[in-house]
Design a protein around this motif. Sequence first.
Motif, PDB file in Angstrom:
ATOM      1  N   GLY A  12       0.155  22.789  13.226  1.00  0.00           N
ATOM      2  CA  GLY A  12       1.293  23.176  12.394  1.00  0.00           C
ATOM      3  C   GLY A  12       0.921  24.051  11.208  1.00  0.00           C
ATOM      4  O   GLY A  12       1.631  24.084  10.209  1.00  0.00           O
ATOM      5  N   LEU A  13      -0.168  24.783  11.335  1.00  0.00           N
ATOM      6  CA  LEU A  13      -0.630  25.676  10.270  1.00  0.00           C
ATOM      7  C   LEU A  13      -0.245  27.113  10.617  1.00  0.00           C
ATOM      8  O   LEU A  13       0.012  27.436  11.775  1.00  0.00           O
ATOM      9  N   ASP A  14      -0.238  27.964   9.612  1.00  0.00           N
ATOM     10  CA  ASP A  14       0.043  29.377   9.840  1.00  0.00           C
ATOM     11  C   ASP A  14      -1.175  30.041  10.464  1.00  0.00           C
ATOM     12  O   ASP A  14      -2.275  29.979   9.895  1.00  0.00           O
ATOM     13  N   PRO A  15      -1.024  30.686  11.623  1.00  0.00           N
ATOM     14  CA  PRO A  15      -2.153  31.382  12.242  1.00  0.00           C
ATOM     15  C   PRO A  15      -2.688  32.480  11.320  1.00  0.00           C
ATOM     16  O   PRO A  15      -1.923  33.175  10.656  1.00  0.00           O
ATOM     17  N   ALA A  16      -3.996  32.625  11.313  1.00  0.00           N
ATOM     18  CA  ALA A  16      -4.632  33.612  10.443  1.00  0.00           C
ATOM     19  C   ALA A  16      -4.584  35.016  11.023  1.00  0.00           C
ATOM     20  O   ALA A  16      -4.686  35.982  10.280  1.00  0.00           O
ATOM     21  N   TYR A  17      -4.418  35.138  12.347  1.00  0.00           N
ATOM     22  CA  TYR A  17      -4.551  36.451  12.973  1.00  0.00           C
ATOM     23  C   TYR A  17      -3.272  36.876  13.680  1.00  0.00           C
ATOM     24  O   TYR A  17      -2.576  36.080  14.289  1.00  0.00           O
ATOM     25  N   ARG A  18      -3.030  38.175  13.611  1.00  0.00           N
ATOM     26  CA  ARG A  18      -1.998  38.833  14.405  1.00  0.00           C
ATOM     27  C   ARG A  18      -2.779  39.704  15.387  1.00  0.00           C
ATOM     28  O   ARG A  18      -3.494  40.628  14.966  1.00  0.00           O
ATOM     29  N   ILE A  19      -2.676  39.401  16.669  1.00  0.00           N
ATOM     30  CA  ILE A  19      -3.472  40.086  17.680  1.00  0.00           C
ATOM     31  C   ILE A  19      -2.551  40.935  18.546  1.00  0.00           C
ATOM     32  O   ILE A  19      -1.577  40.441  19.109  1.00  0.00           O
ATOM     33  N   ASP A  20      -2.882  42.216  18.639  1.00  0.00           N
ATOM     34  CA  ASP A  20      -2.129  43.157  19.456  1.00  0.00           C
ATOM     35  C   ASP A  20      -3.134  43.993  20.245  1.00  0.00           C
ATOM     36  O   ASP A  20      -3.702  44.957  19.713  1.00  0.00           O
ATOM     37  N   GLY A  21      -3.424  43.567  21.467  1.00  0.00           N
ATOM     38  CA  GLY A  21      -4.455  44.245  22.253  1.00  0.00           C
ATOM     39  C   GLY A  21      -5.814  44.080  21.607  1.00  0.00           C
ATOM     40  O   GLY A  21      -6.257  42.969  21.355  1.00  0.00           O
ATOM     41  N   ASP A  22      -6.453  45.209  21.288  1.00  0.00           N
ATOM     42  CA  ASP A  22      -7.757  45.171  20.623  1.00  0.00           C
ATOM     43  C   ASP A  22      -7.651  45.178  19.104  1.00  0.00           C
ATOM     44  O   ASP A  22      -8.655  45.090  18.412  1.00  0.00           O
ATOM     45  N   GLU A  23      -6.445  45.311  18.589  1.00  0.00           N
ATOM     46  CA  GLU A  23      -6.240  45.347  17.133  1.00  0.00           C
ATOM     47  C   GLU A  23      -5.964  43.930  16.621  1.00  0.00           C
ATOM     48  O   GLU A  23      -5.098  43.222  17.140  1.00  0.00           O
ATOM     49  N   ARG A  25      -5.269  41.764  13.037  1.00  0.00           N
ATOM     50  CA  ARG A  25      -4.968  41.796  11.606  1.00  0.00           C
ATOM     51  C   ARG A  25      -5.115  40.380  11.066  1.00  0.00           C
ATOM     52  O   ARG A  25      -4.611  39.439  11.661  1.00  0.00           O
ATOM     53  N   TRP A  26      -5.795  40.269   9.929  1.00  0.00           N
ATOM     54  CA  TRP A  26      -6.018  38.976   9.297  1.00  0.00           C
ATOM     55  C   TRP A  26      -5.034  38.831   8.150  1.00  0.00           C
ATOM     56  O   TRP A  26      -5.010  39.644   7.233  1.00  0.00           O
ATOM     57  N   ASP A  27      -4.254  37.774   8.195  1.00  0.00           N
ATOM     58  CA  ASP A  27      -3.369  37.430   7.091  1.00  0.00           C
ATOM     59  C   ASP A  27      -4.172  36.550   6.140  1.00  0.00           C
ATOM     60  O   ASP A  27      -4.354  35.356   6.390  1.00  0.00           O
ATOM     61  N   GLY A  28      -4.666  37.125   5.084  1.00  0.00           N
ATOM     62  CA  GLY A  28      -5.530  36.416   4.141  1.00  0.00           C
ATOM     63  C   GLY A  28      -4.858  35.287   3.393  1.00  0.00           C
ATOM     64  O   GLY A  28      -5.521  34.520   2.700  1.00  0.00           O
TER      65      GLY A  28
END
Length: 158
Positions: A12-23, A25-28
């Motif tokens: 139930g935690l907020d995921p740290a990563y947004r994954i789109d293919g090979d890209e 993004r880290w939500d700090g």
Amino acid sequence: MRWCNAASEWEGLDPAYRIDGDEVRWDGTADGYRLPTETEWEFACRAGSPAAQYGPLAEVAYTAADGLRAPADVGGRHPNLHGLFDTLGNVWEWCWDPFDPEDPSAGRVFRGGGFTDGPLNVRADVRRGARASAVFDDVGFRAARGPGPAPEGRSRRR
């Protein structure tokens, strides 16, 4: 990174990563699981020790001297002063940071040395790197949790 997101969602935690293919993004600001930065990894590994190895290697790490054919179960050697096992030896550990910031194709950093490495490579100050798609029998990861030092939306190629 997918494992980190799945474990975060499971708890139930907020995921740290947004994954789109090979890209990626880290939500700090996310409170979920993530790869540590190199700085965080080294701080956790050294546990206050200024030395490259936080204890006698045969007592704290699995290395080539042990003649293993696969990683050992975690916890068979002494932990560091933070209580962490196998931060040196056994398996290298992925970090968030790029291996070469000037060359994104160089992949990400991993640290700590593995069960097939000699003493010169099983130290807190040694780094290797590879693309995320690379497969090794002596590379794993140690998850960190919570907001990290990366700015909001920082991205890297896998």
